[in-house]
Design a protein around this motif. Structure first.
Motif, PDB file in Angstrom:
ATOM      1  N   TYR A   1      -3.358   5.405   9.176  1.00  0.00           N
ATOM      2  CA  TYR A   1      -3.134   6.618   8.404  1.00  0.00           C
ATOM      3  C   TYR A   1      -4.380   7.481   8.267  1.00  0.00           C
ATOM      4  O   TYR A   1      -4.283   8.687   8.044  1.00  0.00           O
ATOM      5  CB  TYR A   1      -2.637   6.254   6.992  1.00  0.00           C
ATOM      6  CG  TYR A   1      -1.252   5.691   6.949  1.00  0.00           C
ATOM      7  CD1 TYR A   1      -0.204   6.329   7.595  1.00  0.00           C
ATOM      8  CD2 TYR A   1      -0.977   4.522   6.251  1.00  0.00           C
ATOM      9  CE1 TYR A   1       1.072   5.808   7.548  1.00  0.00           C
ATOM     10  CE2 TYR A   1       0.311   4.002   6.198  1.00  0.00           C
ATOM     11  CZ  TYR A   1       1.331   4.650   6.848  1.00  0.00           C
ATOM     12  OH  TYR A   1       2.592   4.143   6.798  1.00  0.00           O
TER      13      TYR A   1
ATOM     14  N   ASP B   1      -4.059   3.784   0.892  1.00  0.00           N
ATOM     15  CA  ASP B   1      -3.043   4.165  -0.080  1.00  0.00           C
ATOM     16  C   ASP B   1      -3.634   4.131  -1.487  1.00  0.00           C
ATOM     17  O   ASP B   1      -4.636   3.460  -1.740  1.00  0.00           O
ATOM     18  CB  ASP B   1      -1.845   3.212   0.000  1.00  0.00           C
ATOM     19  CG  ASP B   1      -1.018   3.429   1.254  1.00  0.00           C
ATOM     20  OD1 ASP B   1      -1.072   4.537   1.814  1.00  0.00           O
ATOM     21  OD2 ASP B   1      -0.319   2.477   1.661  1.00  0.00           O
TER      22      ASP B   1
ATOM     23  N   GLY C   1       1.475   8.706   5.151  1.00  0.00           N
ATOM     24  CA  GLY C   1       2.448   7.707   4.716  1.00  0.00           C
ATOM     25  C   GLY C   1       3.411   8.279   3.694  1.00  0.00           C
ATOM     26  O   GLY C   1       4.029   9.320   3.912  1.00  0.00           O
TER      27      GLY C   1
END
Length: 319
Positions: A17, A21, A267
């Protein structure tokens, strides 16, 4: 061995990514538009956000569980402008034994705006003092919203601004209830398009002052999402002065459209922005922000609170 496996998996995810996250969040993690984060001396974390006359949430940990505590300014602002009961973009700082909460009084698309301030000794109850002296009206080259206080080592500086000619700074008195003068200095500008740049926040690391800001479309994603890449994202420039000379990683001036991207959609994370930087006693520097979790929904009220560790080892913040 287990730690090594987890580290490898996280590294692989980041490689795919480009960004890690957000950390896990429990409790009330929505109602987090334009968050401001601070930690009380007893270890309790407080989060302030746009709407609800500045919504207050608290938690025993930066990841939660977050609990709603009510409105910071339940009677609305003393500033008599449209929007005095729908306050935006809080920023919170502790100076000596007093907490200062800055907020914006405005409405969408207009320059009839002002930055107000409230104070507290406990983060739970607040006294509104109204205007700081930072205000705008039609014809000015800035919009007086998104104020964020910063101590540069010798004086207080307030960064602020949104659209028009974007982001400016102004000196603040000590204690920082009012401006120290009327002169404003432009520090960042996107010359293209709608000049969609706002939410400035200055943070120090090493010898540099880092100017973080949001660019792109911020809101209303449930009704109308922009072209890919035009949604909110977080960028940065840096300078050895907190009041000017900011450049991005390529050396482009921030007043001429410069900006190195720190965090963007990836994402399930969409349109991150409204950011700030907090130096956590356990985690070190973290970037906090709001974002849309595409697994939940795109409405403004569904925006979640995001936190990521920042690594400055390259001289530039990496999430």
């Amino acid at each position: 061995m287990r730690t090594s496996i987890i580290t490898s998996v996280l590294s692989a995810v980041t490689a795919v990514y480009g960004y890690a996250d957000p950390m896990a969040c429990t409790g009330v993690c929505t109602n987090a538009h334009d968050p401001a984060l601070i930690r009380r001396d007893d270890g309790t974390y407080y989060r302030f956000s746009t709407g609800g006359k500045i919504a207050i949430h608290s938690a025993p940990s930066i990841t939660g569980p977050w609990t709603y505590k009510g409105a910071a300014i339940p009677a609305g602002s003393k500033i008599n402008l449209k929007g005095k009961d729908d306050l935006w973009a809080p920023d919170v700082t502790k100076v000596a034994d007093t907490y200062y909460l800055y907020y914006s009084v405005s409405s969408f698309g207009v320059q009839d705006s002002a930055i107000g301030v409230a104070t507290s000794t406990n983060l739970d109850t607040w006294t509104d003092h109204g205007a700081t002296g930072i205000a705008s009206s039609a014809g000015k080259n800035y919009n007086a919203i998104d104020g964020a206080l910063y101590w540069d080592g010798s004086k207080f500086v307030m960064s602020f601004g949104s659209f028009w000619s974007d982001i400016f700074s102004v000196g603040m008195a000590n204690p920082p209830l009012n401006t120290s003068g009327s002169a404003t200095t432009p520090i960042a500008f996107k010359p293209e398009g709608e000049h969609a740049q706002e939410g400035a926040f200055i943070a120090k690391n090493g010898n540099y002052h880092y100017l973080f800001f949001s660019v792109g479309k911020c809101c209303g994603f449930d009704a109308n999402r922009p072209a890919k890449g035009a949604e909110y994202k977080i960028q940065v420039c840096r300078s050895t002065s907190a009041t000017g000379g900011f450049v991005d990683q390529a050396g482009k001036k921030c007043t001429e459209g410069g900006g190195t991207t720190v965090l963007e959609s990836h994402g399930f994370v969409y349109g991150p922005g409204g950011q700030g930087v907090f130096y956590d006693p356990k985690l070190g520097p973290v970037l906090y922000y709001h974002y849309v979790d595409t697994r939940i929904g795109y409405a403004d009220g569904q925006k979640k609170f995001g936190v990521n560790a920042i690594n400055f080892s390259s001289g530039w913040p990496v999430v």
